[in-house]
Design a protein around this motif. Sequence first.
Motif, mmCIF file in Angstrom:
data_model
loop_
_atom_site.group_PDB
_atom_site.id
_atom_site.type_symbol
_atom_site.label_atom_id
_atom_site.label_comp_id
_atom_site.label_asym_id
_atom_site.label_seq_id
_atom_site.Cartn_x
_atom_site.Cartn_y
_atom_site.Cartn_z
ATOM 1 N N THR A 6 38.895 45.855 11.201
ATOM 2 C CA THR A 6 40.002 46.715 10.771
ATOM 3 C C THR A 6 39.588 48.176 10.841
ATOM 4 O OG1 THR A 6 39.347 46.740 8.450
ATOM 5 C CG2 THR A 6 40.867 44.999 9.125
ATOM 6 N N ARG A 20 46.734 52.368 11.831
ATOM 7 C CA ARG A 20 48.192 52.220 11.688
ATOM 8 C C ARG A 20 48.890 53.566 11.918
ATOM 9 N NH1 ARG A 20 51.785 48.694 8.270
ATOM 10 N NH2 ARG A 20 49.962 47.378 8.333
ATOM 11 N N TYR A 21 48.278 54.653 11.429
ATOM 12 C CA TYR A 21 48.841 55.989 11.637
ATOM 13 C C TYR A 21 48.928 56.291 13.134
ATOM 14 C CZ TYR A 21 49.019 61.032 12.094
ATOM 15 O OH TYR A 21 49.360 62.302 12.473
ATOM 16 N N MET A 35 44.374 43.215 13.445
ATOM 17 C CA MET A 35 45.125 44.327 14.025
ATOM 18 C C MET A 35 45.746 43.979 15.369
ATOM 19 S SD MET A 35 42.535 47.397 12.990
ATOM 20 C CE MET A 35 43.091 48.367 14.330
ATOM 21 N N GLU A 56 49.400 43.377 14.879
ATOM 22 C CA GLU A 56 50.034 44.630 14.471
ATOM 23 C C GLU A 56 50.187 45.571 15.665
ATOM 24 O OE1 GLU A 56 49.777 47.889 10.908
ATOM 25 O OE2 GLU A 56 48.003 46.701 11.352
#
Length: 69
Positions: free
Chosen positions: A13, A18-19, A44, A47
């Motif tokens: 991770t 995510r940003y 991830m 995602e």
Amino acid sequence: MMHIVFLMANNSTAPYFRYFMAEARKRGDARFTFVALTRSPPGMVDEARSFGWEVNWIPFDHHQLKRQM
């Protein structure tokens, strides 16, 4: 069109990632690829795919580096 490749090795991770994915989604002038070099598929992966990124997982165990080379 620009192609940006994010490479992650030995971590499953990265909290700040995510940003980057959210900001990248806003851009329409670049293609994004995520490459993970880890022992098992990182969480991830799903995602990154949900953000429309191409995702590649390469099984890699840094503890066995010499044998894998």
